[in-house]
Design a protein around this motif. Sequence first.
Motif, PDB file in Angstrom:
ATOM      1  N   PRO A  90      10.054  12.731   2.456  1.00  0.00           N
ATOM      2  CA  PRO A  90       9.984  12.274   1.066  1.00  0.00           C
ATOM      3  C   PRO A  90      11.209  11.499   0.609  1.00  0.00           C
ATOM      4  O   PRO A  90      11.119  10.652  -0.287  1.00  0.00           O
ATOM      5  CB  PRO A  90       9.838  13.587   0.277  1.00  0.00           C
ATOM      6  N   GLU A  91      12.354  11.756   1.240  1.00  0.00           N
ATOM      7  CA  GLU A  91      13.591  11.099   0.818  1.00  0.00           C
ATOM      8  C   GLU A  91      13.579   9.584   1.056  1.00  0.00           C
ATOM      9  O   GLU A  91      14.419   8.858   0.501  1.00  0.00           O
ATOM     10  CB  GLU A  91      14.801  11.710   1.532  1.00  0.00           C
ATOM     11  N   VAL A  92      12.625   9.064   1.844  1.00  0.00           N
ATOM     12  CA  VAL A  92      12.574   7.611   2.086  1.00  0.00           C
ATOM     13  C   VAL A  92      11.938   6.862   0.919  1.00  0.00           C
ATOM     14  O   VAL A  92      11.956   5.627   0.890  1.00  0.00           O
ATOM     15  CB  VAL A  92      11.830   7.269   3.399  1.00  0.00           C
ATOM     16  N   LEU A  93      11.385   7.589  -0.052  1.00  0.00           N
ATOM     17  CA  LEU A  93      10.790   6.961  -1.235  1.00  0.00           C
ATOM     18  C   LEU A  93      11.908   6.580  -2.201  1.00  0.00           C
ATOM     19  O   LEU A  93      12.587   7.446  -2.749  1.00  0.00           O
ATOM     20  CB  LEU A  93       9.806   7.915  -1.911  1.00  0.00           C
ATOM     21  N   LYS A  94      12.108   5.283  -2.415  1.00  0.00           N
ATOM     22  CA  LYS A  94      13.209   4.808  -3.238  1.00  0.00           C
ATOM     23  C   LYS A  94      12.680   3.991  -4.421  1.00  0.00           C
ATOM     24  O   LYS A  94      11.830   3.116  -4.252  1.00  0.00           O
ATOM     25  CB  LYS A  94      14.150   3.923  -2.416  1.00  0.00           C
ATOM     26  N   LEU A  95      13.184   4.270  -5.627  1.00  0.00           N
ATOM     27  CA  LEU A  95      12.833   3.478  -6.797  1.00  0.00           C
ATOM     28  C   LEU A  95      13.692   2.230  -6.813  1.00  0.00           C
ATOM     29  O   LEU A  95      14.921   2.304  -6.795  1.00  0.00           O
ATOM     30  CB  LEU A  95      13.055   4.287  -8.073  1.00  0.00           C
ATOM     31  N   GLU A  96      13.040   1.051  -6.840  1.00  0.00           N
ATOM     32  CA  GLU A  96      13.767  -0.213  -6.803  1.00  0.00           C
ATOM     33  C   GLU A  96      13.233  -1.168  -7.852  1.00  0.00           C
ATOM     34  O   GLU A  96      12.128  -0.995  -8.378  1.00  0.00           O
ATOM     35  CB  GLU A  96      13.635  -0.860  -5.407  1.00  0.00           C
ATOM     36  N   GLU A  97      14.024  -2.173  -8.149  1.00  0.00           N
ATOM     37  CA  GLU A  97      13.620  -3.265  -9.041  1.00  0.00           C
ATOM     38  C   GLU A  97      13.234  -4.443  -8.142  1.00  0.00           C
ATOM     39  O   GLU A  97      14.047  -4.934  -7.351  1.00  0.00           O
ATOM     40  CB  GLU A  97      14.773  -3.667  -9.953  1.00  0.00           C
ATOM     41  N   ILE A  98      11.961  -4.873  -8.237  1.00  0.00           N
ATOM     42  CA  ILE A  98      11.476  -5.970  -7.407  1.00  0.00           C
ATOM     43  C   ILE A  98      10.711  -6.962  -8.293  1.00  0.00           C
ATOM     44  O   ILE A  98      10.319  -6.619  -9.411  1.00  0.00           O
ATOM     45  CB  ILE A  98      10.569  -5.469  -6.254  1.00  0.00           C
ATOM     46  N   PRO A  99      10.479  -8.185  -7.819  1.00  0.00           N
ATOM     47  CA  PRO A  99       9.736  -9.146  -8.628  1.00  0.00           C
ATOM     48  C   PRO A  99       8.318  -8.674  -8.918  1.00  0.00           C
ATOM     49  O   PRO A  99       7.665  -8.071  -8.058  1.00  0.00           O
ATOM     50  CB  PRO A  99       9.728 -10.411  -7.756  1.00  0.00           C
ATOM     51  N   THR A 100       7.848  -8.957 -10.115  1.00  0.00           N
ATOM     52  CA  THR A 100       6.457  -8.643 -10.467  1.00  0.00           C
ATOM     53  C   THR A 100       5.533  -9.600  -9.718  1.00  0.00           C
ATOM     54  O   THR A 100       5.729 -10.819  -9.784  1.00  0.00           O
ATOM     55  CB  THR A 100       6.233  -8.777 -11.981  1.00  0.00           C
ATOM     56  N   PRO A 101       4.546  -9.090  -8.987  1.00  0.00           N
ATOM     57  CA  PRO A 101       3.665  -9.979  -8.221  1.00  0.00           C
ATOM     58  C   PRO A 101       2.734 -10.767  -9.128  1.00  0.00           C
ATOM     59  O   PRO A 101       2.532 -10.419 -10.295  1.00  0.00           O
ATOM     60  CB  PRO A 101       2.884  -9.008  -7.333  1.00  0.00           C
ATOM     61  N   LYS A 102       2.183 -11.838  -8.582  1.00  0.00           N
ATOM     62  CA  LYS A 102       1.228 -12.664  -9.317  1.00  0.00           C
ATOM     63  C   LYS A 102      -0.105 -12.672  -8.588  1.00  0.00           C
ATOM     64  O   LYS A 102      -0.136 -12.758  -7.362  1.00  0.00           O
ATOM     65  CB  LYS A 102       1.765 -14.090  -9.467  1.00  0.00           C
ATOM     66  N   PRO A 103      -1.196 -12.590  -9.341  1.00  0.00           N
ATOM     67  CA  PRO A 103      -2.508 -12.571  -8.689  1.00  0.00           C
ATOM     68  C   PRO A 103      -2.910 -13.954  -8.179  1.00  0.00           C
ATOM     69  O   PRO A 103      -2.671 -14.971  -8.842  1.00  0.00           O
ATOM     70  CB  PRO A 103      -3.444 -12.099  -9.807  1.00  0.00           C
ATOM     71  N   GLU A 104      -3.508 -13.984  -7.008  1.00  0.00           N
ATOM     72  CA  GLU A 104      -4.053 -15.210  -6.452  1.00  0.00           C
ATOM     73  C   GLU A 104      -5.552 -15.257  -6.735  1.00  0.00           C
ATOM     74  O   GLU A 104      -6.084 -14.415  -7.480  1.00  0.00           O
ATOM     75  CB  GLU A 104      -3.768 -15.267  -4.950  1.00  0.00           C
ATOM     76  N   ALA A 105      -6.243 -16.230  -6.186  1.00  0.00           N
ATOM     77  CA  ALA A 105      -7.685 -16.358  -6.402  1.00  0.00           C
ATOM     78  C   ALA A 105      -8.394 -15.068  -5.995  1.00  0.00           C
ATOM     79  O   ALA A 105      -8.118 -14.509  -4.931  1.00  0.00           O
ATOM     80  CB  ALA A 105      -8.227 -17.531  -5.598  1.00  0.00           C
ATOM     81  N   GLY A 106      -9.280 -14.590  -6.859  1.00  0.00           N
ATOM     82  CA  GLY A 106     -10.030 -13.370  -6.557  1.00  0.00           C
ATOM     83  C   GLY A 106      -9.253 -12.089  -6.750  1.00  0.00           C
ATOM     84  O   GLY A 106      -9.748 -11.003  -6.428  1.00  0.00           O
ATOM     85  N   GLN A 107      -8.045 -12.191  -7.314  1.00  0.00           N
ATOM     86  CA  GLN A 107      -7.202 -11.022  -7.509  1.00  0.00           C
ATOM     87  C   GLN A 107      -6.901 -10.806  -8.992  1.00  0.00           C
ATOM     88  O   GLN A 107      -7.057 -11.720  -9.808  1.00  0.00           O
ATOM     89  CB  GLN A 107      -5.884 -11.172  -6.750  1.00  0.00           C
ATOM     90  N   VAL A 108      -6.453  -9.584  -9.313  1.00  0.00           N
ATOM     91  CA  VAL A 108      -6.044  -9.262 -10.678  1.00  0.00           C
ATOM     92  C   VAL A 108      -4.680  -8.578 -10.642  1.00  0.00           C
ATOM     93  O   VAL A 108      -4.296  -7.988  -9.626  1.00  0.00           O
ATOM     94  CB  VAL A 108      -7.064  -8.330 -11.373  1.00  0.00           C
ATOM     95  N   LEU A 109      -3.958  -8.676 -11.744  1.00  0.00           N
ATOM     96  CA  LEU A 109      -2.695  -7.951 -11.899  1.00  0.00           C
ATOM     97  C   LEU A 109      -2.927  -6.822 -12.892  1.00  0.00           C
ATOM     98  O   LEU A 109      -3.365  -7.056 -14.023  1.00  0.00           O
ATOM     99  CB  LEU A 109      -1.598  -8.886 -12.412  1.00  0.00           C
ATOM    100  N   VAL A 110      -2.643  -5.603 -12.466  1.00  0.00           N
ATOM    101  CA  VAL A 110      -2.853  -4.419 -13.297  1.00  0.00           C
ATOM    102  C   VAL A 110      -1.510  -3.891 -13.789  1.00  0.00           C
ATOM    103  O   VAL A 110      -0.585  -3.699 -12.986  1.00  0.00           O
ATOM    104  CB  VAL A 110      -3.583  -3.307 -12.514  1.00  0.00           C
TER     105      VAL A 110
END
Length: 320
Positions: A12-32
């Motif tokens: 469980p210790e390998v789970l790290k909270l990080e700040e990363i870029p917000t992804p963008k949806p491509e064709a046929g995808q959605v951002l939730v």
Amino acid sequence: MKAIRVHQFGGPEVLKLEEIPTPKPEAGQVLVRIRAAGVNPYDTYMRNGTYAIKPPLPYTPGSDAAGTIDAIGSGVKKVKPGDRVYTAQTVTGAYSEYAVALEDQVHRLPQNISFEQGAGIGVPYGTAYHALHHFAKARAGETVLVHGASGGVGTAALQIARAMGLSVFGTAGTDQGLELVRREGAQQTFNHGKAGYHEEILKATGGRGVDVILEMLANVNLGGDLKLVAAQGRVVVIGSRGDATVTPRDLMMRRASVHAFTMWAAQPAEVAEIHAALTAGLENGTLKPVVGKQIPLAEAARAHKEVMESGAVGKIILVC
């Protein structure tokens, strides 16, 4: 955005909270915009690197979440920004503030279901429906034993089985768990930590056994299950954490069968049926996910420890 990232397989210790870029949806995808994410046992196996599916590193864990549509890619027609949805798989991972999913991986979340409850739908309810309908082919009037019924999949199975008209038995290992199992639909309950509980189950069936058994921990229980199943009965293995010892003659003399599956192999037609049925059950109140614990996203490591502990009561949810 904030997200849990895994850079190496391990505890469980390998789970790290990080700040990363917000992804963008491509064709046929959605951002939730994710409000809550569900924690499933398979998430821990994948994190350990022992699961059949091994994602490329680094990755964000999680398939189950609930929130609102933030943006859509070209060609998306099923949902629009602002819609409440739950996810059953994602592209970028559910343990995050935002996640990209395919259009077919999001499903409408009824207003009567909270985001926290919605995060407990995908794997638990999908698994329970898949097991009962597609593998056990359970029929109204039959008896089903949900072995380990107080967890996420177990409570889902209880609710679905009662709605199908089955006679429902459930096991749990604590008084609190047994109370929950009764509340969520089991007509008879049994403490699987108590010596002699197999005999109690057989007695409750008049000695004939149960028609269907849903098994969450096959490495511990499968051998005993084969002595509980009725003639022509079916055992569906949903979870296992090791090898099992069985006596094949127990199956042979009953002309019984053992089935097993993974949700990831469900066919598109099966997936469509599963979520159509779940949405209807959520809307009419037949199905109501049970949230056991709400844990902050930053404490995902604690959630991974607790989801593997015995005595589960309801679903563990990460609040994003």
